[in-house]
Design a protein around this motif. Sequence first.
Motif, mmCIF file in Angstrom:
data_model
loop_
_atom_site.group_PDB
_atom_site.id
_atom_site.type_symbol
_atom_site.label_atom_id
_atom_site.label_comp_id
_atom_site.label_asym_id
_atom_site.label_seq_id
_atom_site.Cartn_x
_atom_site.Cartn_y
_atom_site.Cartn_z
ATOM 1 N N ALA A 87 41.951 34.405 45.048
ATOM 2 C CA ALA A 87 42.601 35.010 46.209
ATOM 3 C C ALA A 87 42.399 36.519 46.256
ATOM 4 N N VAL A 88 42.465 37.169 45.095
ATOM 5 C CA VAL A 88 42.327 38.626 45.104
ATOM 6 C C VAL A 88 40.909 39.040 45.485
ATOM 7 N N THR A 89 39.917 38.201 45.202
ATOM 8 C CA THR A 89 38.529 38.520 45.589
ATOM 9 C C THR A 89 38.271 38.238 47.064
ATOM 10 N N GLY A 91 50.612 32.953 37.701
ATOM 11 C CA GLY A 91 49.365 33.204 38.424
ATOM 12 C C GLY A 91 49.109 34.680 38.649
ATOM 13 N N ASN A 92 50.174 35.490 38.686
ATOM 14 C CA ASN A 92 50.016 36.923 38.956
ATOM 15 C C ASN A 92 49.124 37.621 37.940
ATOM 16 N N PHE A 93 49.120 37.131 36.716
ATOM 17 C CA PHE A 93 48.311 37.767 35.678
ATOM 18 C C PHE A 93 46.832 37.736 36.040
ATOM 19 N N ALA A 94 46.334 36.578 36.456
ATOM 20 C CA ALA A 94 44.904 36.434 36.729
ATOM 21 C C ALA A 94 44.467 37.331 37.882
ATOM 22 N N SER A 95 45.248 37.356 38.952
ATOM 23 C CA SER A 95 44.864 38.194 40.094
ATOM 24 C C SER A 95 44.933 39.672 39.728
ATOM 25 N N SER A 96 45.937 40.041 38.936
ATOM 26 C CA SER A 96 46.080 41.435 38.533
ATOM 27 C C SER A 96 44.920 41.895 37.652
ATOM 28 N N MET A 97 44.536 41.073 36.687
ATOM 29 C CA MET A 97 43.443 41.445 35.785
ATOM 30 C C MET A 97 42.113 41.486 36.520
ATOM 31 N N THR A 98 41.879 40.541 37.405
ATOM 32 C CA THR A 98 40.649 40.544 38.203
ATOM 33 C C THR A 98 40.565 41.805 39.042
ATOM 34 N N ASN A 99 41.689 42.222 39.609
ATOM 35 C CA ASN A 99 41.717 43.416 40.436
ATOM 36 C C ASN A 99 41.477 44.682 39.620
ATOM 37 N N ILE A 100 42.181 44.828 38.512
ATOM 38 C CA ILE A 100 42.121 46.070 37.746
ATOM 39 C C ILE A 100 40.765 46.281 37.085
ATOM 40 N N THR A 101 40.109 45.213 36.640
ATOM 41 C CA THR A 101 38.817 45.395 35.981
ATOM 42 C C THR A 101 37.798 46.046 36.906
ATOM 43 N N ARG A 148 51.612 51.859 48.201
ATOM 44 C CA ARG A 148 50.860 52.740 47.319
ATOM 45 C C ARG A 148 49.584 52.146 46.721
ATOM 46 N N MET A 149 49.401 50.844 46.775
ATOM 47 C CA MET A 149 48.191 50.267 46.188
ATOM 48 C C MET A 149 47.033 50.266 47.179
ATOM 49 N N ASP A 150 45.823 50.002 46.686
ATOM 50 C CA ASP A 150 44.616 50.007 47.516
ATOM 51 C C ASP A 150 43.844 48.711 47.320
ATOM 52 N N ASN A 151 43.097 48.341 48.368
ATOM 53 C CA ASN A 151 42.079 47.304 48.258
ATOM 54 C C ASN A 151 40.735 47.993 48.057
ATOM 55 N N ILE A 152 39.877 47.451 47.192
ATOM 56 C CA ILE A 152 38.541 48.011 47.020
ATOM 57 C C ILE A 152 37.494 46.925 47.210
ATOM 58 N N ASP A 153 36.380 47.318 47.806
ATOM 59 C CA ASP A 153 35.344 46.331 48.081
ATOM 60 C C ASP A 153 34.685 45.812 46.808
ATOM 61 N N ALA A 154 34.766 46.560 45.709
ATOM 62 C CA ALA A 154 34.117 46.139 44.460
ATOM 63 C C ALA A 154 34.704 44.852 43.914
ATOM 64 N N VAL A 155 35.955 44.534 44.281
ATOM 65 C CA VAL A 155 36.582 43.327 43.743
ATOM 66 C C VAL A 155 36.248 42.098 44.585
ATOM 67 N N GLN A 184 27.129 43.141 40.242
ATOM 68 C CA GLN A 184 27.257 41.708 40.005
ATOM 69 C C GLN A 184 27.975 41.431 38.688
ATOM 70 N N ALA A 185 27.715 42.266 37.685
ATOM 71 C CA ALA A 185 28.388 42.096 36.397
ATOM 72 C C ALA A 185 29.894 42.246 36.549
ATOM 73 N N ARG A 186 30.339 43.215 37.352
ATOM 74 C CA ARG A 186 31.772 43.400 37.572
ATOM 75 C C ARG A 186 32.378 42.197 38.287
ATOM 76 N N ARG A 187 31.650 41.649 39.267
ATOM 77 C CA ARG A 187 32.173 40.501 40.010
ATOM 78 C C ARG A 187 32.283 39.268 39.113
ATOM 79 N N LEU A 188 31.261 39.035 38.297
ATOM 80 C CA LEU A 188 31.297 37.880 37.401
ATOM 81 C C LEU A 188 32.351 38.069 36.305
ATOM 82 N N SER A 189 32.546 39.309 35.868
ATOM 83 C CA SER A 189 33.601 39.577 34.884
ATOM 84 C C SER A 189 34.960 39.199 35.451
ATOM 85 N N GLY A 190 35.194 39.575 36.719
ATOM 86 C CA GLY A 190 36.455 39.230 37.358
ATOM 87 C C GLY A 190 36.638 37.725 37.479
#
Length: 456
Positions: free
Chosen positions: A94-96, A144-154, A217-224, A374-380
Amino acid sequence: MPAAPHTRPGRWIDGWDPEDAVFWERTGRRVARRNLRLSILSEHIGFSVWSIWSVMVLFMSPAIGLGFTASEKFLLTTVPTLVGALLRLPYSYAVTRFGGRNWTVVSTAALLVPTASTAYFVQQPGTELWVFLVLGALTGVGGGNFASSMTNITAFFPQRAQGWALGLNAGGGNIGVAVVQLVGLLVVALAGNTSPALVAGVYLPLIVLAALLAAVRMDNIDAVVAAPGAQLEVVRDRHAWWISLLYVGTFGSFIGYGFAFGLVLQNEFGSSPLQAATWTFLGPLLGSLARPLGGRMSDRFGGALVTFWNFLAMAVATGVLLVASGSGSFPLYLTAFIALFVLTGVGNGSVYKMIPGIFTARAALSATPDAFAQARRLSGALMGVAGAVGALGGVFINLTFRASFGGSAANGNAALLTFLAFYVLCLVVTWAVYLRPAPGRVATRREPVAEGVTSA
């Protein structure tokens, strides 16, 4: 030269590239840290709600009209663990698709439903077990919040700083397990063991506050943002399953022990609710604080090396637990269990640090222009997969304890022997896949995890 990042409506930042040193020093670091702080807050509350039943079961007694057996209580701690694990994949996805800030707002606000429901029903004498099982399933959304949070922050941080950032994010979230148990202890100490609704009530205003801060205060970034199919692509990689296995051993142990610790003390040593609550928060607290340490150590020595020695130490600590159980020594048992919590935290940080290392090593070998993106996306994507599979380890922990205490011996030794065998397996896998010298592996001094990655 990459285009400069720019903003668009909806708090979106396009062109986010933390590997660009100039951008990172000028703007990126400040924005990333702001999002990290708010991510930690939301994830922390999610973990607290997810693990709230580790506290509720300590209150359940005939005194409040809720007399359940040990087996039924272990079942109540298993259900939220299972649901939280199963939700991690869709939450990571969902976060992606919707953006980190947008999904944080939605997933945090959703915590109001299980928290308010738990506060109401836990004070209703005679409520049947199935009602609490449903409530436990609802609190699983916090997992479930953990997975979305970690995917976003990486995606916010450059690879060289991800170990520390992910360690802080996960550690700040994990500590929610300890905090909700500390809240339970305070409620027992100040209001007695007949007011469990107060524990849930504490979190209702905090959920509203965290959701509002994320929105503002939070942001969306296209990298995720990942193209559809990123998770399907990553699960075809053998490293997805090796990493997931190791994460079962670390995070699965952390969340499983976090839910079961109080019940284990009650059943192994006959502790009262107050006595159990006095100690249960210590293990998750120290384990959570150790997670950033595991990330920092992995930044310096390499995730695989730290993971290897950590599993060895976990096996030793489990052996000490068996000795303490056999001798009936509560101080030794408590000390060994808390040490095991600390080691799960270190291992959580080191295993997660291994994930970006795998794909970054491959990107370094590739001539593709967008290899690092691509490495960042696959890491997430892999963080979501590993987080989901790893959390299932918590289900395994609770079911194994349930079977062990429900057996003829009526103690946890059979469960501990099972866990010991699994830690030895993880130790062997870490060495064989990521540390054993072999032709064709990419070897780097600072990141041993890359040794298990080939160009194939």
